[in-house]
Scaffold this motif. Sequence first.
Motif, mmCIF file in Angstrom:
data_model
loop_
_atom_site.group_PDB
_atom_site.id
_atom_site.type_symbol
_atom_site.label_atom_id
_atom_site.label_comp_id
_atom_site.label_asym_id
_atom_site.label_seq_id
_atom_site.Cartn_x
_atom_site.Cartn_y
_atom_site.Cartn_z
ATOM 1 N N PHE A 202 0.838 -1.215 0.000
ATOM 2 C CA PHE A 202 0.000 0.000 0.000
ATOM 3 C C PHE A 202 0.874 1.267 0.000
ATOM 4 C CE2 PHE A 202 -3.995 -2.071 2.152
ATOM 5 C CZ PHE A 202 -4.024 -3.010 1.145
ATOM 6 N N HIS A 203 2.059 1.173 0.579
ATOM 7 C CA HIS A 203 2.965 2.335 0.554
ATOM 8 C C HIS A 203 3.502 2.600 -0.852
ATOM 9 C CE1 HIS A 203 3.962 2.266 5.156
ATOM 10 N NE2 HIS A 203 2.721 2.600 4.892
ATOM 11 N N HIS A 204 3.517 1.551 -1.685
ATOM 12 C CA HIS A 204 3.934 1.744 -3.089
ATOM 13 C C HIS A 204 2.799 2.321 -3.938
ATOM 14 C CE1 HIS A 204 7.820 -0.156 -2.803
ATOM 15 N NE2 HIS A 204 7.308 -1.280 -2.337
ATOM 16 N N ALA A 205 1.571 2.154 -3.459
ATOM 17 C CA ALA A 205 0.396 2.540 -4.258
ATOM 18 C C ALA A 205 0.213 4.060 -4.270
ATOM 19 C CB ALA A 205 -0.848 1.871 -3.665
ATOM 20 N N SER A 206 -0.234 4.594 -5.395
ATOM 21 C CA SER A 206 -0.353 6.061 -5.478
ATOM 22 C C SER A 206 -1.351 6.595 -4.444
ATOM 23 C CB SER A 206 -0.749 6.502 -6.892
ATOM 24 O OG SER A 206 -1.999 5.938 -7.209
ATOM 25 N N HIS A 207 -2.473 5.888 -4.245
ATOM 26 C CA HIS A 207 -3.428 6.387 -3.252
ATOM 27 C C HIS A 207 -2.925 6.138 -1.833
ATOM 28 C CE1 HIS A 207 -6.909 8.164 -1.645
ATOM 29 N NE2 HIS A 207 -7.451 7.049 -1.193
ATOM 30 N N GLY A 208 -2.117 5.101 -1.655
ATOM 31 C CA GLY A 208 -1.494 4.873 -0.350
ATOM 32 C C GLY A 208 -0.618 6.057 0.020
ATOM 33 N N LYS A 209 0.161 6.531 -0.950
ATOM 34 C CA LYS A 209 1.040 7.685 -0.686
ATOM 35 C C LYS A 209 0.218 8.928 -0.370
ATOM 36 C CE LYS A 209 4.776 6.036 -3.605
ATOM 37 N NZ LYS A 209 5.001 5.766 -4.997
ATOM 38 N N ARG A 210 -0.865 9.101 -1.133
ATOM 39 C CA ARG A 210 -1.746 10.263 -0.892
ATOM 40 C C ARG A 210 -2.316 10.188 0.541
ATOM 41 N NH1 ARG A 210 -4.818 9.045 -4.764
ATOM 42 N NH2 ARG A 210 -3.724 10.177 -6.377
ATOM 43 N N LEU A 211 -2.778 8.990 0.922
ATOM 44 C CA LEU A 211 -3.374 8.832 2.255
ATOM 45 C C LEU A 211 -2.358 9.030 3.371
ATOM 46 C CD1 LEU A 211 -5.854 5.833 2.106
ATOM 47 C CD2 LEU A 211 -6.383 8.236 2.501
ATOM 48 N N LEU A 212 -1.131 8.573 3.129
ATOM 49 C CA LEU A 212 -0.093 8.764 4.152
ATOM 50 C C LEU A 212 0.049 10.241 4.489
ATOM 51 C CD1 LEU A 212 2.937 6.424 3.343
ATOM 52 C CD2 LEU A 212 1.665 6.586 5.485
ATOM 53 N N ASN A 213 -0.025 11.079 3.450
ATOM 54 C CA ASN A 213 0.075 12.526 3.680
ATOM 55 C C ASN A 213 -1.170 13.087 4.347
ATOM 56 O OD1 ASN A 213 2.611 12.924 2.671
ATOM 57 N ND2 ASN A 213 1.894 12.990 0.546
ATOM 58 N N ASP A 219 -4.867 4.423 8.952
ATOM 59 C CA ASP A 219 -5.900 3.924 8.034
ATOM 60 C C ASP A 219 -5.324 2.803 7.167
ATOM 61 O OD1 ASP A 219 -7.633 5.792 9.019
ATOM 62 O OD2 ASP A 219 -8.240 6.571 7.071
ATOM 63 N N ILE A 220 -4.109 3.010 6.690
ATOM 64 C CA ILE A 220 -3.490 2.016 5.804
ATOM 65 C C ILE A 220 -3.301 0.693 6.544
ATOM 66 C CG2 ILE A 220 -1.307 1.467 4.618
ATOM 67 C CD1 ILE A 220 -1.252 4.338 3.669
ATOM 68 N N LYS A 221 -2.824 0.790 7.766
ATOM 69 C CA LYS A 221 -2.603 -0.438 8.544
ATOM 70 C C LYS A 221 -3.931 -1.167 8.785
ATOM 71 C CE LYS A 221 -0.128 0.555 12.230
ATOM 72 N NZ LYS A 221 0.782 1.344 13.096
ATOM 73 N N TYR A 222 -4.970 -0.409 9.067
ATOM 74 C CA TYR A 222 -6.281 -1.042 9.292
ATOM 75 C C TYR A 222 -6.779 -1.728 8.004
ATOM 76 C CZ TYR A 222 -11.205 -1.746 10.282
ATOM 77 O OH TYR A 222 -12.435 -2.327 10.436
#
Length: 245
Positions: A202-213, A219-222
């Motif tokens: 998910f950290h590689h995913a474009s929306h994962g990166k957006r969400l991290l910010n 949220d990603i871990k859940y």
Amino acid sequence: MKLFVYHTPELTPTEHLPECAVVVDVLRATTTMATVLASGGEAVQVFSDLDLLIKTSESWAMEKRLRAGERGGAKVPGFDLGNSPLDCVPEKVQGRRLFISTTNGTRALQRVQQAETLITAAFVNRNTVVKYLLEHRPENVWIVASGWEGSFSLEDTACAGAIADSIVQQSNLSANDIAGNDEVISSIALYTQWQDNLVELFHHASHGKRLLNLAGNEDIKYCAQTDILEILPIQQDPGVLKSYN
Ligand code: MLT
């Protein structure tokens, strides 16, 4: 039972519909929907238009409704909630209907709204989806990844692969038996490569990166947890999803 995986709603055929459509938006709409229903929400009602959402929800008593709005990953101003599954705790959602509009998940759901059966899937409720498919064995199943604004997303296709892989593991069917298109095989390959490290995927995913910010890593871990909820959101009326029992 033949499975067809589509990487985006736009890639689904337009001339017919399957017996069963499975909509996937791991980050985060279908994770949120499963969580709301698992926390005792009455139903989830999906809208593409924010004004229509507000108008329709106005006929519900305040204590029986919640308005959730997300655009570009951020909460819509004035709404009760954004699209974080972590907000959907029983104290907030129990007995209430969630009126929700999101960027991509909503579009995917509307694309297949007329399918005979429409269910939603995420990693959190993957096994409940697999159980339903193995019990009912619909002839044709479309797994529709929501993607991001018309583009492929790693997390949704990996979840499609998680469903397909689990069907193979729990039945006497081979990947070849169930694959209606090549995307099924490639989604299984994606999932099996990353199944033990979904957070990193998910950290590689474009929306994962957006969400991290926007929302940090929680949220990603859940959303990366697999098979933690025994809940199957299923469409009862157009746009209205309830828990299957
Ligand atoms: C969507 O429908 O695009 C999403 O679920 C985006 C999000 O809120 O993370």
